[in-house]
Design an enzyme around this catalytic site. Sequence first.
Site, mmCIF file in Angstrom:
data_model
loop_
_atom_site.group_PDB
_atom_site.id
_atom_site.type_symbol
_atom_site.label_atom_id
_atom_site.label_comp_id
_atom_site.label_asym_id
_atom_site.label_seq_id
_atom_site.Cartn_x
_atom_site.Cartn_y
_atom_site.Cartn_z
ATOM 1 N N HIS A 59 0.848 -1.196 0.000
ATOM 2 C CA HIS A 59 0.000 0.000 0.000
ATOM 3 C C HIS A 59 0.885 1.248 0.000
ATOM 4 O O HIS A 59 0.916 2.002 0.969
ATOM 5 C CB HIS A 59 -0.917 0.008 1.216
ATOM 6 C CG HIS A 59 -1.827 -1.178 1.311
ATOM 7 N ND1 HIS A 59 -1.398 -2.427 1.700
ATOM 8 C CD2 HIS A 59 -3.157 -1.300 1.069
ATOM 9 C CE1 HIS A 59 -2.423 -3.267 1.692
ATOM 10 N NE2 HIS A 59 -3.502 -2.620 1.310
ATOM 11 N N HIS A 193 -14.837 -3.461 0.130
ATOM 12 C CA HIS A 193 -14.592 -2.240 0.899
ATOM 13 C C HIS A 193 -14.186 -1.105 -0.023
ATOM 14 O O HIS A 193 -13.649 -1.332 -1.097
ATOM 15 C CB HIS A 193 -13.593 -2.432 2.037
ATOM 16 C CG HIS A 193 -12.174 -2.813 1.698
ATOM 17 N ND1 HIS A 193 -11.829 -3.912 0.944
ATOM 18 C CD2 HIS A 193 -10.987 -2.237 2.056
ATOM 19 C CE1 HIS A 193 -10.499 -4.008 0.871
ATOM 20 N NE2 HIS A 193 -9.967 -2.992 1.528
#
Length: 279
Positions: A59, A193
């Site tokens: 990430h 999500h």
Amino acid sequence: MAKITAGVATSHVPAIGAAIDNKKTQDPYWQPLFEGYEYGKEWMKEQNPDVVILVFNDHASAFDLNFVPTFAIACGEEFKPADEGWGPRPVPNVQGHPQLASHIAQTVIQDNFDLTVVNTMDVDHGLTVPLSLMFGEPENWPAKIIPIAVNVVLYPAPSGQRCFNLGKAIAKAVESFDDDLNVQIWGTGGMSHQLQGPRAGLINKEFDNDFLDQIVDNAEELAKKPHFDYLNEAGSEGIELVMWLIMRGALNDDVELKKRFYHVPASNTAVGHLILENK
Ligand code: DHB
Ligand code: FE
């Protein structure tokens, strides 16, 4: 010969790591989630894999937005937990398996999949949270880990079909490695999500449960799911689910479902977890 014996799928969420590290797993919010992983921890002790090929996404921790490989394989000896803003997680360093990783790189690249070879990389929650969920809190991780990083952060991400086919190529590579090794492959991230924009907080239980059904027994069809369907139905970060297809592609057509778990919410995420043994 090395052999892939099983696959594991699990979501990753930074807050799960924080709950473990801050001893909050028995808090009412977290207890039902951690209970869902108790079976897996016992199963893992019985299976005792030598090596885990851990498919995850970085990430913007190791790869900032200047360099984002679509697929990268980590061939180094050791990987440290990344500092994601609150200091590195207090978990052991990850030990690699440079020989098997290099063999996979060699075989898969010659099989027309262009993996980027990475030797030095800090590993973020995408990798360490699944390790904690499956291994608990040991002094050292009990298996060698080969990190395979997939870009699902900076568009365009690879298709589900490409991921599924890469899994098949990885399995062929493992099976042609001479040492007797019990190898698992894990697919991580997801489920539905979305962390930003007007739809932040999106959860889609129907999509997630359909995905859990199909990845076990109908994976060839599931692999055809277009990119847009993930974004549209599972949210912008739901695209992390394509990494589960690498795991599934590396297993046999016939698998035995040992565990299925689904829980909402963990932070902003629907959590899914599967254990599949090769038949
Ligand atoms: C959350 C989920 C993720 O997949 C992630 O990478 C970061 C945060 C969350 O739900 O908070
Ligand atoms: Fe994520």
